[in-house]
Scaffold this motif. Structure first.
Motif, PDB file in Angstrom:
ATOM      1  N   ASP A  92     -13.524  -1.990  28.540  1.00 52.74           N
ATOM      2  CA  ASP A  92     -13.912  -1.115  27.433  1.00 52.74           C
ATOM      3  C   ASP A  92     -12.739  -1.060  26.458  1.00 52.74           C
ATOM      4  N   VAL A  93     -12.950  -1.423  25.210  1.00 53.90           N
ATOM      5  CA  VAL A  93     -11.855  -1.354  24.231  1.00 53.90           C
ATOM      6  C   VAL A  93     -12.025  -0.104  23.368  1.00 53.90           C
ATOM      7  N   ARG A  94     -13.234   0.059  22.802  1.00 49.82           N
ATOM      8  CA  ARG A  94     -13.431   1.131  21.814  1.00 49.82           C
ATOM      9  C   ARG A  94     -13.209   2.520  22.412  1.00 49.82           C
ATOM     10  N   GLY A  95     -13.630   2.683  23.646  1.00 47.26           N
ATOM     11  CA  GLY A  95     -13.501   3.984  24.285  1.00 47.26           C
ATOM     12  C   GLY A  95     -12.070   4.401  24.543  1.00 47.26           C
ATOM     13  N   LYS A  96     -11.135   3.440  24.486  1.00 49.36           N
ATOM     14  CA  LYS A  96      -9.748   3.750  24.849  1.00 49.36           C
ATOM     15  C   LYS A  96      -8.763   3.441  23.745  1.00 49.36           C
ATOM     16  N   THR A  97      -9.249   3.071  22.565  1.00 45.56           N
ATOM     17  CA  THR A  97      -8.329   2.630  21.521  1.00 45.56           C
ATOM     18  C   THR A  97      -8.481   3.474  20.259  1.00 45.56           C
ATOM     19  N   TYR A  98      -7.340   3.860  19.674  1.00 48.67           N
ATOM     20  CA  TYR A  98      -7.333   4.531  18.377  1.00 48.67           C
ATOM     21  C   TYR A  98      -6.657   3.635  17.347  1.00 48.67           C
ATOM     22  N   VAL A  99      -7.106   3.766  16.103  1.00 42.77           N
ATOM     23  CA  VAL A  99      -6.516   2.977  15.021  1.00 42.77           C
ATOM     24  C   VAL A  99      -5.935   3.938  13.986  1.00 42.77           C
ATOM     25  N   SER A 100      -4.738   3.626  13.510  1.00 41.28           N
ATOM     26  CA  SER A 100      -4.092   4.502  12.535  1.00 41.28           C
ATOM     27  C   SER A 100      -4.820   4.479  11.193  1.00 41.28           C
ATOM     28  N   ASP A 101      -4.963   5.657  10.621  1.00 42.21           N
ATOM     29  CA  ASP A 101      -5.582   5.725   9.290  1.00 42.21           C
ATOM     30  C   ASP A 101      -4.660   5.134   8.213  1.00 42.21           C
ATOM     31  N   SER A 102      -3.384   4.952   8.550  1.00 43.74           N
ATOM     32  CA  SER A 102      -2.439   4.414   7.559  1.00 43.74           C
ATOM     33  C   SER A 102      -2.161   2.924   7.728  1.00 43.74           C
ATOM     34  N   ALA A 103      -2.807   2.283   8.696  1.00 43.26           N
ATOM     35  CA  ALA A 103      -2.632   0.830   8.841  1.00 43.26           C
ATOM     36  C   ALA A 103      -3.325   0.146   7.662  1.00 43.26           C
ATOM     37  N   HIS A 104      -2.741  -0.965   7.217  1.00 41.09           N
ATOM     38  CA  HIS A 104      -3.328  -1.673   6.071  1.00 41.09           C
ATOM     39  C   HIS A 104      -4.365  -2.691   6.521  1.00 41.09           C
ATOM     40  N   LEU A 105      -5.384  -2.843   5.681  1.00 39.02           N
ATOM     41  CA  LEU A 105      -6.439  -3.813   5.969  1.00 39.02           C
ATOM     42  C   LEU A 105      -6.045  -5.165   5.372  1.00 39.02           C
ATOM     43  N   LEU A 106      -6.092  -6.171   6.219  1.00 38.10           N
ATOM     44  CA  LEU A 106      -5.792  -7.527   5.758  1.00 38.10           C
ATOM     45  C   LEU A 106      -7.123  -8.154   5.334  1.00 38.10           C
ATOM     46  N   LEU A 107      -7.182  -8.578   4.098  1.00 34.70           N
ATOM     47  CA  LEU A 107      -8.459  -9.006   3.511  1.00 34.70           C
ATOM     48  C   LEU A 107      -8.469 -10.527   3.302  1.00 34.70           C
ATOM     49  N   ASP A 140       1.289  -6.534  -0.520  1.00 33.24           N
ATOM     50  CA  ASP A 140       0.434  -5.549  -1.203  1.00 33.24           C
ATOM     51  C   ASP A 140       0.755  -4.125  -0.762  1.00 33.24           C
ATOM     52  N   LYS A 141       1.118  -3.989   0.522  1.00 30.99           N
ATOM     53  CA  LYS A 141       1.509  -2.653   0.998  1.00 30.99           C
ATOM     54  C   LYS A 141       2.728  -2.166   0.199  1.00 30.99           C
ATOM     55  N   MET A 142       3.717  -3.044   0.056  1.00 29.30           N
ATOM     56  CA  MET A 142       4.933  -2.654  -0.662  1.00 29.30           C
ATOM     57  C   MET A 142       4.670  -2.458  -2.160  1.00 29.30           C
ATOM     58  N   MET A 143       3.695  -3.205  -2.670  1.00 33.62           N
ATOM     59  CA  MET A 143       3.318  -3.057  -4.090  1.00 33.62           C
ATOM     60  C   MET A 143       2.507  -1.780  -4.320  1.00 33.62           C
ATOM     61  N   ARG A 144       2.110  -1.157  -3.202  1.00 33.52           N
ATOM     62  CA  ARG A 144       1.282   0.063  -3.225  1.00 33.52           C
ATOM     63  C   ARG A 144      -0.106  -0.191  -3.813  1.00 33.52           C
ATOM     64  N   THR A 145      -0.585  -1.448  -3.556  1.00 33.94           N
ATOM     65  CA  THR A 145      -1.923  -1.788  -4.049  1.00 33.94           C
ATOM     66  C   THR A 145      -2.883  -2.094  -2.889  1.00 33.94           C
ATOM     67  N   GLY A 146      -2.415  -1.864  -1.656  1.00 31.45           N
ATOM     68  CA  GLY A 146      -3.237  -2.240  -0.500  1.00 31.45           C
ATOM     69  C   GLY A 146      -4.350  -1.246  -0.203  1.00 31.45           C
ATOM     70  N   GLU A 160     -14.770   1.390  -4.708  1.00 30.99           N
ATOM     71  CA  GLU A 160     -14.195   1.249  -6.058  1.00 30.99           C
ATOM     72  C   GLU A 160     -12.826   0.569  -6.004  1.00 30.99           C
ATOM     73  N   LYS A 161     -12.017   0.986  -5.023  1.00 30.61           N
ATOM     74  CA  LYS A 161     -10.686   0.368  -4.867  1.00 30.61           C
ATOM     75  C   LYS A 161     -10.821  -1.121  -4.602  1.00 30.61           C
ATOM     76  N   LEU A 162     -11.743  -1.454  -3.690  1.00 23.22           N
ATOM     77  CA  LEU A 162     -11.922  -2.860  -3.314  1.00 23.22           C
ATOM     78  C   LEU A 162     -12.357  -3.683  -4.531  1.00 23.22           C
ATOM     79  N   GLU A 163     -13.272  -3.135  -5.318  1.00 21.12           N
ATOM     80  CA  GLU A 163     -13.747  -3.870  -6.496  1.00 21.12           C
ATOM     81  C   GLU A 163     -12.578  -4.187  -7.421  1.00 21.12           C
ATOM     82  N   HIS A 164     -11.720  -3.194  -7.605  1.00 24.94           N
ATOM     83  CA  HIS A 164     -10.570  -3.374  -8.491  1.00 24.94           C
ATOM     84  C   HIS A 164      -9.602  -4.419  -7.919  1.00 24.94           C
TER      85      HIS A 164
END
Ligand code: IMP
Length: 424
Positions: A92-107, A140-146, A160-164
């Protein structure tokens, strides 16, 4: 209760996952704090091999919580695939794993640009990256655009952010790399698949971890890559784009420094690196091939043959300094069983002068000074009692301990969890 930390002391691939797996037994929460799907962590349990890229290997224990910290960059599509693969194995992964709200999404554009730059479409210079888009996402994280995981908790503004972002990236990709534009809907679809399954597991992990420590829980911080690949303390520019070192563990998890107790540096009994960059003790030709074959040194993420060379005490002293290592785990000693004499670099010379430390510039020009240790010429794989190791092997390990002045806490004599010696 304490937080212990596992840091790579060389150029990654030191066998961290195996040590993390062994230490996870006495831990409640395992936290990955930097990097992304560039890492490949291999764990062998009862002969079965599991490879992890983004998810902490602690998920194979039923009673552990895993956390993906704010310092990690998450490729949502890749993440879902990895979770599905692990869950197929019955964990089981989902039941035991948390993800940080501040982690950046790699697109997807991060990977496209990484690949294009590696193909030499900009300045012809290669880093030899894993092409997983890591550097571009951290930029992008350092550019503050992530875009961050927590942005998804408000779907309207996230869209909206993603579109931009995609409008800008499409223009950049066209102009600099001649890459076809991405469609917002395609990227959004992957993000929504991630959101649908994981929205309830997105939390403020720094708060969660510090509260857990206050409540007496034991935490293991798990690094990817290694000190030689640290963007500040590694062989820049031939590095990854994060800080695998101790500072990065605190920044990438939000765990307060005063909880840190054991900082364990993982090093192989020899050295490998993948990708470009200086490597003073590298072995070329047949010698390199022999060590590569004996150690099975092919990348867990890209399958690339790893460059191989002799153990380097100066490099380890550098890792001890910048990480504050207070223990060492020495892995893959069994790989050295087939040598009559084992060279160890005990220092460097540059233009005929002895250096006191690993230089940040001109590492490609230094000459290692070697000391030769007698080999043990017998198979030690799987031995899990120090006293049963041949005398020359014990002497080799003790000599390394004396040269670095830090205790050797763990020895690994094979890939399986059981092929381990814990020393005081
Ligand atoms: P990137 O992290 O994909 O940007 O690659 C930058 C450098 O780090 C390249 O030399 C990669 O081969 C190396 N690298 C990245 N991740 C790992 C790893 O997990 N093990 C070993 N080398 C790595």
């Amino acid at each position: 209760m304490p937080a212990n930390l596992v840091v790579g002391a060389q150029w990654g691939d030191e066998g961290k996952a195996k040590v993390i797996d062994v230490l996870s037994k006495d831990t409640d929460i395992i936290v990955r704090y930097q990097g992304g799907a560039n890492a490949g962590h291999t764990v062998v349990v009862k002969g079965k091999k599991y490879v992890f890229h983004l998810i902490p290997s602690g998920v194979i224990y039923d009673d552990k919580i895993c956390v993906i910290g704010n310092g990690v960059v998450i490729d949502a599509a890749y993440f879902l695939e990895e979770v599905a693969d692990i869950e197929k194995e019955g964990f089981d992964v989902r039941g035991k794993t948390y993800v940080s709200d501040s982690a950046h999404l790699l697109l997807p554009f991060h990977k496209l640009i990484d690949g294009a730059r590696e193909d030499g479409s900009v300045d012809g210079k290669k880093i030899g990256t894993t092409r997983r888009g890591i550097g571009m996402c951290y930029a992008d994280k350092m550019m503050r655009t992530g875009l961050r995981v927590g942005d998804l908790l408000n779907l309207k503004t996230a869209r909206e952010k993603l579109e931009h972002i995609i409008e800008e990236k499409n223009a950049e990709m066209k102009a600099l790399y001649n890459i076809d534009p991405l469609q917002v809907d395609d990227v959004w679809k992957d993000l929504m698949a991630f959101y649908d399954l994981w929205k309830d597991r997105i939390i403020n992990t720094s708060f969660y971890l510090n509260e857990a420590l206050k409540d007496g829980k034991r935490i293991l911080l798990e690094g990817a890559q290694g000190t030689g690949l640290d963007v500040d303390f590694g062989t820049y520019p031939y590095v990854t784009s994060s800080n695998p070192t101790t500072g990065g563990a605190l920044i990438g998890s939000g765990v307060s420094y005063h909880y840190l107790q054991k900082v364990i540096g993982i090093c192989k009994a020899y050295i490998t690196r993948v990708g470009e960059g200086p490597f003073p003790t590298e072995l070329h030709g047949e010698e390199g091939e022999k060590l590569r074959k004996l150690g099975g040194e092919y990348g867990a993420t890209t399958g690339r043959p790893r460059r191989c060379g002799w153990f380097d005490v100066e490099m380890l002293k550098h890792a001890i300094r910048v990480n504050g290592l207070n223990a060492i785990a020495l892995t893959k000693i069994d790989v050295l069983s087939d040598y009559d004499s084992i060279p160890v670099a005990i220092g460097y010379e540059l233009d005929g002068k002895r250096l006191d430390y690993l230089p940040s510039q001109e590492l490609d020009r230094v000459k290692p000074v070697y000391k030769f240790f007698p080999g043990w010429n017998s198979d030690i794989s799987g031995i899990n009692d120090f006293k049963k190791l041949p005398k020359n092997c014990q002497d080799y390990i003790n000599a390394i301990r004396d040269l670095i002045g830090v205790p050797v806490h763990i020895l690994s004599t094979g890939p399986d969890r059981d092929h381990t010696i814990i020393l005081g």
